[in-house]
Scaffold this motif. Structure first.
Motif, short mmCIF file in Angstrom:
data_model
loop_
_atom_site.label_atom_id
_atom_site.label_comp_id
_atom_site.label_asym_id
_atom_site.label_seq_id
_atom_site.Cartn_x
_atom_site.Cartn_y
_atom_site.Cartn_z
N SER A 189 0.62 4.68 2.51
CA SER A 189 -0.13 3.60 1.87
C SER A 189 0.43 2.22 2.19
O SER A 189 -0.25 1.22 2.00
CB SER A 189 -0.17 3.81 0.36
N ASN A 190 1.64 2.14 2.71
CA ASN A 190 2.22 0.84 3.06
C ASN A 190 2.08 0.50 4.54
O ASN A 190 2.66 -0.47 5.02
CB ASN A 190 3.70 0.79 2.67
N LEU A 191 1.31 1.31 5.26
CA LEU A 191 1.03 1.00 6.66
C LEU A 191 -0.25 0.18 6.71
O LEU A 191 -1.29 0.60 6.18
CB LEU A 191 0.86 2.28 7.48
N ASN A 200 7.87 7.10 3.19
CA ASN A 200 7.99 5.73 2.72
C ASN A 200 8.15 4.81 3.94
O ASN A 200 9.22 4.32 4.23
CB ASN A 200 9.18 5.59 1.77
N ILE A 201 7.06 4.65 4.65
CA ILE A 201 7.02 3.81 5.84
C ILE A 201 6.15 2.61 5.54
O ILE A 201 5.06 2.76 4.99
CB ILE A 201 6.47 4.60 7.05
N SER A 202 6.64 1.44 5.91
CA SER A 202 5.84 0.24 5.69
C SER A 202 5.85 -0.62 6.94
O SER A 202 6.74 -0.52 7.77
CB SER A 202 6.35 -0.54 4.48
N GLY A 203 4.84 -1.45 7.03
CA GLY A 203 4.73 -2.35 8.17
C GLY A 203 3.35 -2.23 8.79
O GLY A 203 2.46 -1.56 8.26
N GLN A 204 3.20 -2.88 9.91
CA GLN A 204 1.95 -2.84 10.66
C GLN A 204 1.94 -1.60 11.56
O GLN A 204 3.00 -1.12 11.95
CB GLN A 204 1.85 -4.09 11.53
#
Length: 186
Positions: free
Chosen positions: A106-108, A82-86
């Motif tokens: 999917s949140n990258l 669960n990693i998000s960001g640019q």
């Protein structure tokens, strides 16, 4: 007198053993640790990286591998988390990095950063099943040691840069399941 010397020896031994021992944290290159902590912060401190703490040995952290002879980070791997960001530009400041594996995040988002061109040792890049977008970067052709590129299952658009043909060591390239257009270069 012997009792006094024995007491002094015991006290000295106790004090010596009480001192913080030089732990394995000295293995980790301080610059690599600093960059990894920047990466963690740019990814909004995900749970996966909770063990990445400033006073611990980054060579023992999950998701990284150090070369045992140089203690420099050679592999960075994030999968199914669960990693998000640019995509973190700081990755380009791990000068001994040879392998990048990023899968099922999917949140990258964002572009592959130009800082990747600083990775002269990079041989293997796999960034699949994320939401990175933009064109397939032509700057990848500057990474002369690349043997493997997998950028499949993303949101990449445009055509495949002909400059990738300059990668003479490249043996595998996967760009499928993106939104690419145009002809495949020779």
């Amino acid at each position: 007198m012997k009792t006094s010397m024995l007491s002094m020896f015991s006290l000295s031994l106790f004090l010596l053993l009480s001192l913080p021992s030089p732990s394995l944290s000295t293995r980790c290159n301080p610059n690599d640790r600093k960059v990894l902590l920047q990466i963690k912060q740019s990814l909004k401190n995900p749970t996966l990286l909770a063990a990445w703490k400033p006073n611990s040995d980054c060579c023992d952290w999950k998701e990284v591998i150090c070369d045992p002879s140089t203690n420099r980070i050679t592999t960075l791997q994030f999968t199914s988390a669960n990693i998000s960001g640019q995509f973190p530009p700081a990755v380009g400041y791990l000068p001994y990095l040879e392998v990048i594996i990023i899968r099922s995040l999917s949140n990258l988002t964002g572009y592959l950063p130009l800082t990747l061109t600083k990775l002269s040792h990079l041989r293997f890049i796999s960034n699949t099943k994320t939401n990175i977008f933009g064109p397939v970067p032509s700057f990848l052709s500057q990474l002369k040691n690349l043997t493997y590129i997998n950028l499949s299952e993303n949101q990449l658009t445009g055509s495949i840069p002909p400059s990738l043909a300059k990668l003479t060591k490249l043996t595998v390239i996967h760009l499928d399941r993106n939104k690419l257009t145009g002809k495949i270069p020779n």
